[in-house]
Design an enzyme around this catalytic site. Structure first.
Site, PDB file in Angstrom:
ATOM      1  N   CYS A 156      18.815   5.778   5.072  1.00  0.00           N
ATOM      2  CA  CYS A 156      18.654   7.192   5.379  1.00  0.00           C
ATOM      3  C   CYS A 156      19.739   7.879   4.567  1.00  0.00           C
ATOM      4  O   CYS A 156      20.917   7.792   4.923  1.00  0.00           O
ATOM      5  CB  CYS A 156      18.821   7.502   6.867  1.00  0.00           C
ATOM      6  SG  CYS A 156      18.775   9.284   7.166  1.00  0.00           S
ATOM      7  N   CYS A 166      21.417  11.034   6.701  1.00  0.00           N
ATOM      8  CA  CYS A 166      22.309  10.769   7.833  1.00  0.00           C
ATOM      9  C   CYS A 166      22.182   9.296   8.207  1.00  0.00           C
ATOM     10  O   CYS A 166      22.729   8.455   7.494  1.00  0.00           O
ATOM     11  CB  CYS A 166      22.028  11.707   8.993  1.00  0.00           C
ATOM     12  SG  CYS A 166      20.283  11.975   9.343  1.00  0.00           S
ATOM     13  N   SER A 167      21.491   8.975   9.290  1.00  0.00           N
ATOM     14  CA  SER A 167      21.423   7.567   9.678  1.00  0.00           C
ATOM     15  C   SER A 167      20.163   7.277  10.476  1.00  0.00           C
ATOM     16  O   SER A 167      20.187   6.446  11.378  1.00  0.00           O
ATOM     17  CB  SER A 167      22.663   7.199  10.502  1.00  0.00           C
ATOM     18  OG  SER A 167      22.759   8.079  11.609  1.00  0.00           O
TER      19      SER A 167
HETATM   20 FE    FE Z   1      19.073  10.209   9.197  1.00  0.00          FE
END
Ligand code: FE
Length: 213
Positions: A115, A118-119
């Protein structure tokens, strides 16, 4: 006179950093302290949530999905067609996998998930994401130099194997279906699920070992 030794300096640098929490860990701790202090959530609730995702959900759910895809061609087809729908056959649902796409490794293709923003991570099937997945280094380098990153994870791909990097979003997350290893003929779903590693479903592991666990 003291001389500068770059190896020594690098060692001291590494040593200092090993005693400091990573940035995401510090941010999480600060956030947790605030919500608990303001009475928005009890710390026991957070502990239970973490335990559920770390111990009971992931990555065991994802491993069962992969194992079934190896055994049942019909399920595999449904999984590749619409993974979010297919995993409901296990009763697995969740906002993180409301839109899930499964991508399969083959002898000439390797898939890897990141990603970059972000995550985003399919935690309804893989549980808690590892710290490295959230690191800025992984997020940047996975798209820029995926083969180098894979090599650092011990996955050395020949030039004949294509790498596909999938960038997750909050709306669309991915699970990699690794290849079933040789030597697992006749194994049942539980035995197969036990050899599926979390990293193989993110794409930072490729050749699974046919060793009964
Ligand atoms: Fe993300």
């Amino acid at each position: 006179m003291a001389t500068f030794n770059s190896d020594k300096a690098a060692e001291i640098h590494r040593h200092l950093h090993s005693h400091l929490p990573s940035d995401p860990a510090l941010r999480v701790k600060a956030l947790e302290s605030l919500v608990v202090e303001r009475g928005l959530v009890a710390s026991e609730t957070i502990d239970r949530w973490v335990e559920a995702y770390a111990e009971h959900i992931g990555p065991k759910r994802g491993a069962r999905v992969v194992a079934r895809s190896w055994l049942d061609a019909g399920f595999r087809a449904r999984l590749l067609e619409n993974a979010a729908e297919a995993i409901k056959e296990f009763g697995f649902e969740g906002s993180a996998t409301g839109h899930l796409r499964a991508v399969e490794n083959t002898s000439d293709t390797h898939n890897m998930v990141v990603c970059t923003l972000c995550s985003c991570y399919p935690f309804s099937v893989l549980g808690m994401s590892p710290a490295w997945y959230k690191s800025s280094a992984y997020r940047a380098r996975a798209v820029r130099e995926p083969r180098s990153v894979l090599s650092e994870f011990g996955v050395d791909l020949g030039p004949d194997i294509a790498v596909r990097v999938w960038d997750s979003t909050a709306e669309l997350r991915y699970i990699v279906i690794p290849q079933r290893p040789e030597g697992t003929d006749g194994w049942d779903e539980d035995a197969l699920a036990a050899i599926v590693t979390r990293n193989s479903m993110i794409g930072t592991d490729r050749d699974l070992k046919a060793e009964a666990v």
